[in-house]
Enzyme design. Sequence first.
Site, PDB file in Angstrom:
ATOM      1  N   CYS A  26      -2.569   7.052 -22.523  1.00 27.06           N
ATOM      2  CA  CYS A  26      -3.620   7.898 -21.717  1.00 27.06           C
ATOM      3  C   CYS A  26      -2.948   7.786 -20.083  1.00 27.06           C
ATOM      4  CB  CYS A  26      -4.910   6.842 -21.471  1.00 27.06           C
ATOM      5  SG  CYS A  26      -5.638   6.821 -23.039  1.00 27.06           S
ATOM      6  N   CYS A  60       1.314   4.717 -32.212  1.00 31.34           N
ATOM      7  CA  CYS A  60       0.497   3.974 -31.411  1.00 31.34           C
ATOM      8  C   CYS A  60       0.740   2.593 -31.120  1.00 31.34           C
ATOM      9  CB  CYS A  60      -0.889   3.986 -31.819  1.00 31.34           C
ATOM     10  SG  CYS A  60      -1.838   5.652 -31.809  1.00 31.34           S
ATOM     11  N   CYS A  92       2.259   8.143 -36.522  1.00 36.51           N
ATOM     12  CA  CYS A  92       1.743   8.092 -35.173  1.00 36.51           C
ATOM     13  C   CYS A  92       2.189   6.580 -34.402  1.00 36.51           C
ATOM     14  CB  CYS A  92       0.171   8.127 -35.389  1.00 36.51           C
ATOM     15  SG  CYS A  92      -0.807   9.556 -35.738  1.00 36.51           S
ATOM     16  N   ASP A 133      -7.682   4.451 -21.611  1.00 43.18           N
ATOM     17  CA  ASP A 133      -7.594   3.262 -22.245  1.00 43.18           C
ATOM     18  C   ASP A 133      -6.186   2.567 -22.805  1.00 43.18           C
ATOM     19  OD1 ASP A 133     -10.374   3.198 -22.666  1.00 43.18           O
ATOM     20  OD2 ASP A 133     -10.405   4.461 -24.576  1.00 43.18           O
ATOM     21  N   CYS A 134      -4.942   3.276 -22.446  1.00 43.98           N
ATOM     22  CA  CYS A 134      -4.069   2.638 -22.886  1.00 43.98           C
ATOM     23  C   CYS A 134      -2.835   3.438 -21.948  1.00 43.98           C
ATOM     24  CB  CYS A 134      -3.726   3.045 -24.302  1.00 43.98           C
ATOM     25  SG  CYS A 134      -3.741   4.801 -24.741  1.00 43.98           S
ATOM     26  N   ASP A 178      -1.852   2.603 -39.838  1.00 40.27           N
ATOM     27  CA  ASP A 178      -1.651   2.727 -38.300  1.00 40.27           C
ATOM     28  C   ASP A 178      -2.727   2.094 -37.369  1.00 40.27           C
ATOM     29  OD1 ASP A 178      -0.230   4.395 -36.370  1.00 40.27           O
ATOM     30  OD2 ASP A 178      -2.471   4.665 -35.822  1.00 40.27           O
ATOM     31  N   THR A 205      14.327 -27.925   1.381  1.00 44.50           N
ATOM     32  CA  THR A 205      13.147 -28.160   2.144  1.00 44.50           C
ATOM     33  C   THR A 205      12.024 -27.007   1.845  1.00 44.50           C
ATOM     34  OG1 THR A 205      14.469 -28.728   4.088  1.00 44.50           O
ATOM     35  CG2 THR A 205      12.446 -28.151   4.700  1.00 44.50           C
ATOM     36  N   ASP A 218      16.344 -23.709  -2.960  1.00 41.80           N
ATOM     37  CA  ASP A 218      16.308 -24.125  -1.582  1.00 41.80           C
ATOM     38  C   ASP A 218      15.882 -25.702  -1.618  1.00 41.80           C
ATOM     39  OD1 ASP A 218      16.175 -24.238   1.141  1.00 41.80           O
ATOM     40  OD2 ASP A 218      14.222 -24.135   1.054  1.00 41.80           O
TER      41      ASP A 218
END
Length: 757
Positions: free
Chosen positions: A23, A409, A407, A19-20, A735, A453, A451
């Site tokens: 993980c 997170c 934590c 999930d993150c 948290d 062209t 650039d």
Amino acid sequence: MTASETNRTRYEWSVSGMDCASCVAKARGAVERLSGASDVEVSLIKERLRVSLDESRTAPDAVEKAIRAIGYRASGRAPVAAGGMPGAPEDETAQGCGCHAHDHADHGHDHAGDGHDHGSSHVHSHDDPAERGLGWWRTAKGRLVILTGALLASAWASELFVSAAVSKWAFVIACLIGLFPVARRAFALLLARMPFTIEMLMTIAALGALLIDAAQEAALVVFLFAVGEVLEGVATDQARSGIRALVKLLPKTALLLEGDRPREVAADTLKVGQRVLVRPGDRVPADGEIVAGTSGVDESPVTGESIPQTRGPGDEVFAGSINTEAALTVAVGKPASDNTIARIIRMVEEAEESRAPTERFIDRLSRIYMPFIVGIAVLVALVPPLAFAASWDVWIYRALALLLIGCPCALVISVPASIAAGLSTGARRGYLMKGGAVVEAAASTRRVAFDKTGTLTQGRPVVTDVVPLGDHDEGRVLSLAAAVESGSSHPLAKAIVTRAADAGIAVAGGGQARALPGRGVAATVDGQAVHVASPAHAREQGALEPGAQETAQRMEAEGKTVVVVFGEADGAVGLIALRDEPRADAAEAMRQLDRLGISAIMLTGDNERTAAAIAGAMGLEHRARMLPEEKLAAIRDFATEGPIMMVGDGINDAPALKQATLGVAMGSGTDVALETADAAILRDRVSDIPALIRLSRATMSNIRQNVTIALGLKGVFLVTSILGVTGLWIAILADTGATVLVTLNALRLLAYDPERE
């Protein structure tokens, strides 16, 4: 080749439950610790694990066991071919999975036999692919939240209507049921030599709270943690839905033309060169070129361009775009594996793997931060009671609250959440960036080199003037020039041949064509050598009279490219002037860059007068007559002065794109430019360059806000927890609240409009 290398095979698995970013790190860490495992790649968005295995030391089953041990599920094992594409999944009956890599319909079966029943599995492991798209309450994690919430409510009810003793045990039961999957995973991660994890902190805090008779707060902490996990899962699924939406843009079938009769075939079986019929309302099944028909084409699903564009014979179309008006016949230009949608998906994958320097710093910080917080918590629990005879219960409670506040997170998610939202906003508008490092580089850009062209100009020059010399007429000039250029694919050559065809001029037969590098082209026409070359080359050959030379200089001063048609017998036959018109939004784009405090310069191989005319109209610096190696050297010099962005579209731009701090390819550019660049602009609008920079700056600003929110809240509640002002449930709420706040703040980028100054 060593025996180890001989036995090494690359495998791919489908992994569910991540999930993150945390993980991903845990899954990668568990596999990297296996003997014989190397080159481990884990994709959160694609839910994919790839690893090279020395099977004499580690069997593929060991990888699946390691993934299961930390609470995720690996299925659909398949060997990866040399080109990076997985082969057919192996039979997994012996592995206890029995499902195809992409067929998860039976993932919802009872796992009691393998110890992974839904009632006891950890909070990360339940969202199998079969559950994608369900409401959060129907997912396994959602059901766990509902269960722990119901138990918590029952415990509070028993406190009100039964007795305190009964309610105490009800809170203990609610805590233990909700904590069991978290504790089991914490233990698995501990065995995998990853002790400092959010699961371990949660387990210690909840069990410690039970030991000091704070069961109510322990149960509430576990419930709030589960709620935070659900929110994280919902956010990740939203990111994955963007990739699924891209895949859905491609039609499953196509009408393959065999003679004049269409036959329905699978779109992914189309081969380059085949022709397909695209009816009004149909999606284009493959990248290709229109060979018959003229119609409006809605490219918004691919490029974000909201207004349908009129496309006709010779124009390119993207797979996934929608034909709005009349039937088109399209020649397939690229296989399904290399069409625009496939490229976008690959760039998203690259973006996920290419983390911003800020993200890598936060990741390193979090690895130091977690042990530091644990150490502080131990000191808070031990020092006051031992040194000052303070209450053990009070200071253990405060130490547990400190663990929860500590934590990381919110801190860990603060950067990737903003990056993901910024990349998603860009992709919807046709700005494709290969990761957070690209976003950070774009935000710090101080100079942009273009650039000419195909980048600042349309890339489709047209003949503006034909000036016959001597006794020759316009028809003779065009006839000879078209004969020399008829075999060339150069844009100038195509423009000359097209002008001759439009005028109905018979083209003489030409042969033995040869390029004159930096000068032009020569061929044999009607038995004599004829050149179509630059005025400088014509002067060197003594073929250009002073009066014709003045005419050529005057037209070059108007921003035109001039070629001289001359033969060995006839001398100069005439002059042809061509001009590649600037893009309509190029001048405005330069003004926007100036307002952003960014200087711009044009690098071109064209002549000085043409370059000066084009650059002068846009108000930017220029350097002319530059060979590819000279562009490369210029970019290298600019890079010593600060971050430099290079924007180009051709093969000759690829070295400079690679050398620049950030290389950006125009979407209509060559494959080499697109693959070499760090980002791409699909809509071919120069004004998308300042928009991309604005989006990148907004993303970096959002990151700074998120880091401030995360660290600020941590700092405040760390102090209040040590002082005893806030307790356990406030700690976990802070948290979770910080995580929610940084996520919501990042999601604001989804509504950001980078085209508004």
